[in-house]
Design a protein around this motif. Structure first.
Motif, PDB file in Angstrom:
ATOM      1  N   LEU A  19     -49.134  23.021  -3.669  1.00  0.00           N
ATOM      2  CA  LEU A  19     -48.698  21.944  -2.772  1.00  0.00           C
ATOM      3  C   LEU A  19     -48.623  20.605  -3.492  1.00  0.00           C
ATOM      4  O   LEU A  19     -47.682  19.836  -3.290  1.00  0.00           O
ATOM      5  CB  LEU A  19     -49.620  21.833  -1.566  1.00  0.00           C
ATOM      6  N   GLU A  20     -49.595  20.336  -4.332  1.00  0.00           N
ATOM      7  CA  GLU A  20     -49.587  19.082  -5.090  1.00  0.00           C
ATOM      8  C   GLU A  20     -48.391  19.023  -6.031  1.00  0.00           C
ATOM      9  O   GLU A  20     -47.736  17.987  -6.164  1.00  0.00           O
ATOM     10  CB  GLU A  20     -50.883  18.947  -5.881  1.00  0.00           C
ATOM     11  N   ASN A  21     -48.078  20.146  -6.668  1.00  0.00           N
ATOM     12  CA  ASN A  21     -46.922  20.209  -7.563  1.00  0.00           C
ATOM     13  C   ASN A  21     -45.624  19.957  -6.797  1.00  0.00           C
ATOM     14  O   ASN A  21     -44.757  19.217  -7.260  1.00  0.00           O
ATOM     15  CB  ASN A  21     -46.881  21.571  -8.259  1.00  0.00           C
ATOM     16  N   LYS A  22     -45.499  20.552  -5.620  1.00  0.00           N
ATOM     17  CA  LYS A  22     -44.286  20.360  -4.814  1.00  0.00           C
ATOM     18  C   LYS A  22     -44.163  18.933  -4.300  1.00  0.00           C
ATOM     19  O   LYS A  22     -43.071  18.373  -4.285  1.00  0.00           O
ATOM     20  CB  LYS A  22     -44.265  21.333  -3.617  1.00  0.00           C
ATOM     21  N   THR A  23     -45.260  18.325  -3.890  1.00  0.00           N
ATOM     22  CA  THR A  23     -45.189  16.940  -3.416  1.00  0.00           C
ATOM     23  C   THR A  23     -44.877  15.985  -4.553  1.00  0.00           C
ATOM     24  O   THR A  23     -44.246  14.947  -4.332  1.00  0.00           O
ATOM     25  CB  THR A  23     -46.491  16.512  -2.708  1.00  0.00           C
ATOM     26  N   ASN A  24     -45.282  16.318  -5.770  1.00  0.00           N
ATOM     27  CA  ASN A  24     -44.915  15.499  -6.928  1.00  0.00           C
ATOM     28  C   ASN A  24     -43.425  15.590  -7.234  1.00  0.00           C
ATOM     29  O   ASN A  24     -42.874  14.698  -7.879  1.00  0.00           O
ATOM     30  CB  ASN A  24     -45.721  15.902  -8.160  1.00  0.00           C
ATOM     31  N   HIS A  25     -42.777  16.655  -6.797  1.00  0.00           N
ATOM     32  CA  HIS A  25     -41.341  16.832  -7.002  1.00  0.00           C
ATOM     33  C   HIS A  25     -40.510  16.391  -5.797  1.00  0.00           C
ATOM     34  O   HIS A  25     -39.343  16.766  -5.676  1.00  0.00           O
ATOM     35  CB  HIS A  25     -41.026  18.283  -7.353  1.00  0.00           C
ATOM     36  N   ILE A  28     -42.205  16.707   1.136  1.00  0.00           N
ATOM     37  CA  ILE A  28     -43.141  16.124   2.091  1.00  0.00           C
ATOM     38  C   ILE A  28     -43.727  17.261   2.919  1.00  0.00           C
ATOM     39  O   ILE A  28     -43.000  18.139   3.379  1.00  0.00           O
ATOM     40  CB  ILE A  28     -42.427  15.117   3.013  1.00  0.00           C
ATOM     41  N   VAL A  29     -45.044  17.242   3.125  1.00  0.00           N
ATOM     42  CA  VAL A  29     -45.696  18.280   3.925  1.00  0.00           C
ATOM     43  C   VAL A  29     -45.436  17.990   5.399  1.00  0.00           C
ATOM     44  O   VAL A  29     -45.813  16.947   5.915  1.00  0.00           O
ATOM     45  CB  VAL A  29     -47.214  18.326   3.649  1.00  0.00           C
ATOM     46  N   VAL A  30     -44.756  18.930   6.076  1.00  0.00           N
ATOM     47  CA  VAL A  30     -44.458  18.799   7.501  1.00  0.00           C
ATOM     48  C   VAL A  30     -45.572  19.425   8.324  1.00  0.00           C
ATOM     49  O   VAL A  30     -46.012  18.863   9.326  1.00  0.00           O
ATOM     50  CB  VAL A  30     -43.097  19.457   7.835  1.00  0.00           C
ATOM     51  N   LYS A  43     -37.737  18.470   1.854  1.00  0.00           N
ATOM     52  CA  LYS A  43     -37.192  17.495   0.913  1.00  0.00           C
ATOM     53  C   LYS A  43     -35.999  16.853   1.588  1.00  0.00           C
ATOM     54  O   LYS A  43     -35.072  17.537   2.015  1.00  0.00           O
ATOM     55  CB  LYS A  43     -36.761  18.176  -0.381  1.00  0.00           C
ATOM     56  N   LYS A  44     -36.033  15.530   1.699  1.00  0.00           N
ATOM     57  CA  LYS A  44     -34.994  14.821   2.432  1.00  0.00           C
ATOM     58  C   LYS A  44     -33.675  14.835   1.684  1.00  0.00           C
ATOM     59  O   LYS A  44     -33.627  15.018   0.472  1.00  0.00           O
ATOM     60  CB  LYS A  44     -35.421  13.386   2.701  1.00  0.00           C
ATOM     61  N   LYS A  45     -32.616  14.613   2.449  1.00  0.00           N
ATOM     62  CA  LYS A  45     -31.267  14.570   1.922  1.00  0.00           C
ATOM     63  C   LYS A  45     -31.125  13.388   0.964  1.00  0.00           C
ATOM     64  O   LYS A  45     -31.602  12.289   1.251  1.00  0.00           O
ATOM     65  CB  LYS A  45     -30.298  14.425   3.091  1.00  0.00           C
ATOM     66  N   GLN A  46     -30.486  13.628  -0.180  1.00  0.00           N
ATOM     67  CA  GLN A  46     -30.256  12.567  -1.150  1.00  0.00           C
ATOM     68  C   GLN A  46     -28.841  12.044  -1.006  1.00  0.00           C
ATOM     69  O   GLN A  46     -27.912  12.802  -0.769  1.00  0.00           O
ATOM     70  CB  GLN A  46     -30.452  13.078  -2.573  1.00  0.00           C
ATOM     71  N   ALA A  78     -30.635  18.451   2.635  1.00  0.00           N
ATOM     72  CA  ALA A  78     -32.063  18.523   2.950  1.00  0.00           C
ATOM     73  C   ALA A  78     -32.506  19.981   2.873  1.00  0.00           C
ATOM     74  O   ALA A  78     -31.751  20.888   3.192  1.00  0.00           O
ATOM     75  CB  ALA A  78     -32.318  17.964   4.338  1.00  0.00           C
ATOM     76  N   ARG A  79     -33.744  20.197   2.420  1.00  0.00           N
ATOM     77  CA  ARG A  79     -34.262  21.550   2.281  1.00  0.00           C
ATOM     78  C   ARG A  79     -35.633  21.660   2.907  1.00  0.00           C
ATOM     79  O   ARG A  79     -36.429  20.725   2.871  1.00  0.00           O
ATOM     80  CB  ARG A  79     -34.378  21.934   0.804  1.00  0.00           C
ATOM     81  N   LYS A  80     -35.915  22.815   3.480  1.00  0.00           N
ATOM     82  CA  LYS A  80     -37.240  23.142   4.000  1.00  0.00           C
ATOM     83  C   LYS A  80     -37.678  24.448   3.354  1.00  0.00           C
ATOM     84  O   LYS A  80     -36.885  25.383   3.244  1.00  0.00           O
ATOM     85  CB  LYS A  80     -37.213  23.329   5.511  1.00  0.00           C
TER      86      LYS A  80
END
Length: 99
Positions: A19-25, A28-30, A43-46, A78-80
Protein backbone atom coordinates in the motif's frame (compact mmCIF):
# COMPACT_ATOMS: atom_id res chain seq x y z
CA UNK A 1 6.89 -23.85 12.85
CA UNK A 2 5.49 -20.32 12.97
CA UNK A 3 2.46 -19.40 14.98
CA UNK A 4 -0.65 -17.90 13.36
CA UNK A 5 -0.10 -14.48 14.95
CA UNK A 6 3.38 -14.12 13.45
CA UNK A 7 2.05 -15.14 10.03
CA UNK A 8 -0.72 -12.56 10.18
CA UNK A 9 1.72 -9.90 11.39
CA UNK A 10 4.03 -10.78 8.53
CA UNK A 11 1.14 -10.64 6.05
CA UNK A 12 0.00 -7.28 7.42
CA UNK A 13 3.50 -5.87 7.08
CA UNK A 14 3.63 -7.08 3.43
CA UNK A 15 0.20 -5.59 2.84
CA UNK A 16 1.20 -2.26 4.37
CA UNK A 17 4.41 -2.09 2.33
CA UNK A 18 2.49 -2.74 -0.91
CA UNK A 19 0.00 0.00 0.00
CA UNK A 20 2.81 2.41 0.81
CA UNK A 21 4.46 1.66 -2.54
CA UNK A 22 1.20 2.30 -4.41
CA UNK A 23 0.50 5.56 -2.58
CA UNK A 24 4.02 6.72 -3.43
CA UNK A 25 3.13 6.17 -7.10
CA UNK A 26 0.06 8.43 -6.95
CA UNK A 27 -2.74 6.15 -5.77
CA UNK A 28 -5.17 7.24 -3.04
CA UNK A 29 -6.66 4.76 -0.56
CA UNK A 30 -10.46 4.81 -0.97
CA UNK A 31 -11.29 1.91 1.36
CA UNK A 32 -9.13 -0.26 3.62
CA UNK A 33 -9.95 -3.34 5.68
CA UNK A 34 -7.20 -4.81 7.85
CA UNK A 35 -9.26 -7.77 9.04
CA UNK A 36 -9.51 -9.47 5.63
CA UNK A 37 -6.98 -7.59 4.46
CA UNK A 38 -7.82 -5.69 1.29
CA UNK A 39 -7.80 -2.10 0.06
CA UNK A 40 -9.37 -0.22 -2.83
CA UNK A 41 -7.02 2.33 -4.40
CA UNK A 42 -7.76 5.02 -6.96
CA UNK A 43 -5.53 7.05 -9.25
CA UNK A 44 -7.14 10.24 -10.48
CA UNK A 45 -7.43 11.22 -14.11
CA UNK A 46 -4.43 13.13 -15.45
CA UNK A 47 -4.84 16.12 -17.71
CA UNK A 48 -3.11 15.86 -21.10
CA UNK A 49 -1.37 18.92 -22.53
CA UNK A 50 -2.45 18.57 -26.17
CA UNK A 51 -0.65 21.75 -27.29
CA UNK A 52 2.71 20.42 -26.06
CA UNK A 53 2.05 17.00 -27.58
CA UNK A 54 1.11 18.59 -30.92
CA UNK A 55 4.36 20.58 -30.88
CA UNK A 56 6.42 17.44 -30.13
CA UNK A 57 4.52 15.54 -32.83
CA UNK A 58 5.37 18.21 -35.42
CA UNK A 59 9.02 18.33 -34.29
CA UNK A 60 9.40 14.55 -34.65
CA UNK A 61 7.59 14.45 -38.00
CA UNK A 62 4.66 12.53 -36.60
CA UNK A 63 6.54 9.84 -34.68
CA UNK A 64 5.29 11.22 -31.36
CA UNK A 65 1.69 10.61 -32.48
CA UNK A 66 1.85 6.99 -31.25
CA UNK A 67 2.91 8.11 -27.76
CA UNK A 68 0.35 10.92 -27.83
CA UNK A 69 -2.47 8.48 -28.63
CA UNK A 70 -1.30 6.17 -25.85
CA UNK A 71 -1.14 9.03 -23.34
CA UNK A 72 -4.57 10.28 -24.36
CA UNK A 73 -6.33 6.90 -24.36
CA UNK A 74 -4.65 4.87 -21.64
CA UNK A 75 -2.55 6.87 -19.22
CA UNK A 76 -4.90 9.79 -18.71
CA UNK A 77 -7.88 7.72 -17.48
CA UNK A 78 -8.77 7.29 -13.83
CA UNK A 79 -8.03 3.82 -12.45
CA UNK A 80 -9.24 1.79 -9.49
CA UNK A 81 -7.49 -1.31 -8.21
CA UNK A 82 -7.96 -3.77 -5.35
CA UNK A 83 -4.88 -4.87 -3.43
CA UNK A 84 -5.34 -7.87 -1.15
CA UNK A 85 -3.67 -10.86 0.45
CA UNK A 86 -4.87 -14.36 -0.40
CA UNK A 87 -5.02 -17.39 1.92
CA UNK A 88 -1.39 -18.30 1.20
CA UNK A 89 -0.11 -14.88 2.22
CA UNK A 90 0.65 -13.65 -1.30
CA UNK A 91 -0.30 -10.11 -2.26
CA UNK A 92 -2.22 -9.60 -5.48
CA UNK A 93 -3.71 -6.72 -7.40
CA UNK A 94 -6.80 -6.63 -9.62
CA UNK A 95 -8.57 -3.94 -11.61
CA UNK A 96 -11.84 -2.56 -10.30
CA UNK A 97 -14.50 -1.78 -12.85
CA UNK A 98 -15.80 1.73 -12.33
CA UNK A 99 -19.47 2.27 -12.74
Amino acid sequence: MKSNTSITDENLSKFSSVLENKTNHGFIVVERNDKLPFAVLMKKKQKVNHFLNFFICCATLGLWSFAWIYITRVSSKARKIVVAIDEDGNTFEEKCYMG
